[in-house]
Design an enzyme around this catalytic site. Structure first.
Site, PDB file in Angstrom:
ATOM      1  N   SER A 136      -1.611  29.657  38.493  1.00 42.73           N
ATOM      2  CA  SER A 136      -1.024  31.165  39.413  1.00 42.73           C
ATOM      3  C   SER A 136      -0.192  31.569  37.917  1.00 42.73           C
ATOM      4  CB  SER A 136      -0.500  31.685  40.351  1.00 42.73           C
ATOM      5  OG  SER A 136       0.411  29.884  40.473  1.00 42.73           O
ATOM      6  N   LYS A 154       1.369  21.984  31.072  1.00 39.03           N
ATOM      7  CA  LYS A 154       1.187  23.114  31.724  1.00 39.03           C
ATOM      8  C   LYS A 154       1.828  23.399  31.186  1.00 39.03           C
ATOM      9  CE  LYS A 154       1.059  23.109  36.103  1.00 39.03           C
ATOM     10  NZ  LYS A 154       0.903  23.251  38.081  1.00 39.03           N
ATOM     11  N   THR A 239      -0.025  16.140  31.923  1.00 39.98           N
ATOM     12  CA  THR A 239      -0.400  14.731  32.561  1.00 39.98           C
ATOM     13  C   THR A 239      -1.870  14.348  31.880  1.00 39.98           C
ATOM     14  OG1 THR A 239      -1.778  16.519  33.667  1.00 39.98           O
ATOM     15  CG2 THR A 239       0.593  15.690  34.843  1.00 39.98           C
ATOM     16  N   VAL A 242      -8.161  15.282  32.750  1.00 42.33           N
ATOM     17  CA  VAL A 242      -9.738  15.164  33.441  1.00 42.33           C
ATOM     18  C   VAL A 242     -10.188  15.917  32.752  1.00 42.33           C
ATOM     19  CG1 VAL A 242     -10.285  15.553  35.250  1.00 42.33           C
ATOM     20  CG2 VAL A 242      -8.088  14.679  35.599  1.00 42.33           C
ATOM     21  N   ASP A 283      -2.936  22.557  48.538  1.00 43.34           N
ATOM     22  CA  ASP A 283      -3.282  23.716  47.309  1.00 43.34           C
ATOM     23  C   ASP A 283      -5.086  23.340  48.060  1.00 43.34           C
ATOM     24  OD1 ASP A 283      -2.740  26.042  46.193  1.00 43.34           O
ATOM     25  OD2 ASP A 283      -2.525  24.781  44.547  1.00 43.34           O
ATOM     26  N   ASN A 288      -8.058  23.352  41.784  1.00 40.63           N
ATOM     27  CA  ASN A 288      -7.917  22.332  42.038  1.00 40.63           C
ATOM     28  C   ASN A 288      -8.359  20.967  42.470  1.00 40.63           C
ATOM     29  OD1 ASN A 288      -5.484  23.303  41.770  1.00 40.63           O
ATOM     30  ND2 ASN A 288      -4.737  23.666  43.564  1.00 40.63           N
ATOM     31  N   ASP A 301      -3.160  19.387  40.410  1.00 41.46           N
ATOM     32  CA  ASP A 301      -1.733  20.483  41.225  1.00 41.46           C
ATOM     33  C   ASP A 301      -1.365  20.343  42.454  1.00 41.46           C
ATOM     34  OD1 ASP A 301      -0.488  23.075  41.763  1.00 41.46           O
ATOM     35  OD2 ASP A 301      -2.119  24.077  40.838  1.00 41.46           O
TER      36      ASP A 301
END
Length: 468
Positions: A136, A154, A239, A242, A283, A288, A301
């Site tokens: 977002s 990110k 991070t 994944v 969230d 996510n 997230d």
């Protein structure tokens, strides 16, 4: 795409959002004309609904900022939408959960230089300039850290902080238009929740701290995967990468067994984190979560995390008492015993903060108000699906339109529990998208064993002839 290309100027952003109700009105007039000319009402209504969805979510997604954040929050509840309109909405909403228009590599490099230093490239052995995903308020790039680890980088959209409040104010002004998209759902409280959380989410260091806490707690878990934080700054978060199957794909194409497992792991992670570290990932939209090849639930997230207060367990105790009291047919009890039942239930609710001092709450009131949360707990296994959510959306505490954000006329959700209930409602929404069948009662008992044997006061247990 440069920073100047992000639609964040107040005039342009307001114009885009303002076009939504005007466009809907125009389509309604056209639809009326076709009906007068003999068109089929249901076909016209379906087309009107589909066109509104496409315009609404295309505009929200293209704006990034607060509009994108709000759109993702609402996408959790796509299962609420009436079935005859569900498919066009589902396609538009699912897109919000996974993508948004990217910014240019030049802008990405500028943010990395500002946040990680002008020699930021030395930290990476490889860096893919094409974004792998969009969030977002930022986009994610795949890279390889200097030690060889694959990482997710990110990067926050330049200028997004200036866009957020403008977006959210305008969305509030068109919230009535959104009522058509989400029948029975209170839109304005969700906007208030986004406004409340957004300042924290804009600083990725806050998210990094949350993620480090969860990653440490689940480092050795054979069931859950929380990627470790490699580096962080206010506008960049690195991070571990994944690789897994996105929940959006499981919702669309997963087998019943896979969908059941995915939903079960969602609630298991919720119970494990609440019980183990007193925190809750807050969230819960499908973007996510991923399902890893080795069968673990990967959770991403951590910008939104809420503290779980121990007093929430008293709510479960009160709910269990009400269930037992309901089973013995209160209308058949003598007046003195019925009063005793009411007194004990009210004492438990008041102690947990779910009722105001002096309020008289009956077990029926409690079960009616919290029914959408209670019903899945009573069955040995419960089938979550869109039809159930459509029937119950207008009754979910803290979510339903017509209810105050903090509660109803007699019962209320204590301030410290509002985010918990909002998150639980989101998990229920995802479970309904998955159309999963799970044993939620068993999961609750696993993380809160006292729920199996309700803490019924001795006076009440003796009166009702049940085990205390």
């Amino acid at each position: 795409m440069g920073v100047e290309d992000i639609a964040r100027g107040s005039v342009r952003r307001t114009a885009k959002l303002a076009s939504l109700p005007l466009g809907a009105a125009g389509r309604a007039v056209k639809g009326l004309g076709r009906r007068i000319a003999g068109g089929d009402a249901e076909t016209i209504a379906a087309q009107w609904s589909a066109n509104n969805a496409e315009q609404l979510f295309a505009v929200l997604g293209g704006l990034k900022g607060g509009a994108m954040k709000f759109g993702q929050m609402m996408s959790i509840f796509e299962a609420v939408i009436p079935e005859q309109y569900a498919e066009p909405y589902r396609a538009a909403l699912t897109g919000l959960q996974a993508s948004a228009p990217p910014i240019s590599s030049k802008q990405v490099h500028r943010v990395l230089a500002e946040q990680l230093g002008t020699r930021w490239g030395d930290r990476f052995a490889e860096f893919d300039n094409e974004p792998a995903a969009a969030a977002s308020i930022g986009q994610v790039h795949r890279a390889r850290w200097h030690d060889g680890r694959l990482v997710a980088v990110k990067v926050q959209y330049p200028g997004v902080d200036a866009a957020l409040q403008s977006d959210l104010r305008r969305i509030g002004q068109i919230s009535r238009f959104m009522d058509r998209v989400f029948p029975g759902i209170a839109v304005r409280p969700m906007l208030a929740e986004v406004r409340k959380r957004i300042a924290e989410e804009l600083d990725y260091r806050h998210e990094a701290d949350n993620q480090r806490t969860f990653a440490a707690a689940f480092a050795d878990s054979p069931t859950f995967l929380v990627p470790k934080v490699v580096a962080s700054s206010p506008k960049v978060l690195v991070t571990e990468w994944v690789t897994g199957r996105p929940f959006a794909d499981i919702i669309r194409n997963g087998s019943q067994e896979t969908r059941n497992t995915a939903a079960r792991l969602l609630f298991e992670f919720c119970g494990a984190s609440m019980s183990g570290i007193g925190l809750m990932h807050a969230d819960p939209h499908p973007g996510n979560y991923q399902f890893t090849p080795d069968g673990r639930l990967a959770v991403l997230d951590f910008g939104a995390v809420t503290t779980v207060h121990r007093s929430a367990l008293r709510y479960l105790d009160a709910l269990r008492q009400a269930e037992l009291a309901e089973q013995v047919r209160l209308d058949e009890l003598p007046d003195d015993l019925r009063k005793l039942v009411f007194d004990e239930v009210n004492t438990a609710l008041s102690a947990a903060g779910f009722s105001r001092p002096g309020a008289q709450v009956s077990p029926e009131d409690l079960l009616a108000y919290f029914g959408p949360f209670a019903e899945p707990l009573w069955a040995s296994t419960f089938q979550f699906d869109r039809r159930w959510l459509q029937r119950n959306a207008a009754r979910i505490p803290g979510l339903a339109r017509g209810q105050d954000f903090m509660g109803g006329a007699v019962l209320e959700i204590p301030t410290e529990h509002v985010m918990m209930f909002r998150t639980l409602a989101g998990l229920v929404g995802v479970a309904c998208q998955l159309e999963a069948q799970i044993a939620l009662r068993d999961i609750t008992i696993r993380w809160y064993p006292d729920f199996a044997e309700a803490k019924v006061p001795s006076r009440l247990a003796d009166a009702l002839d049940i085990d205390g």
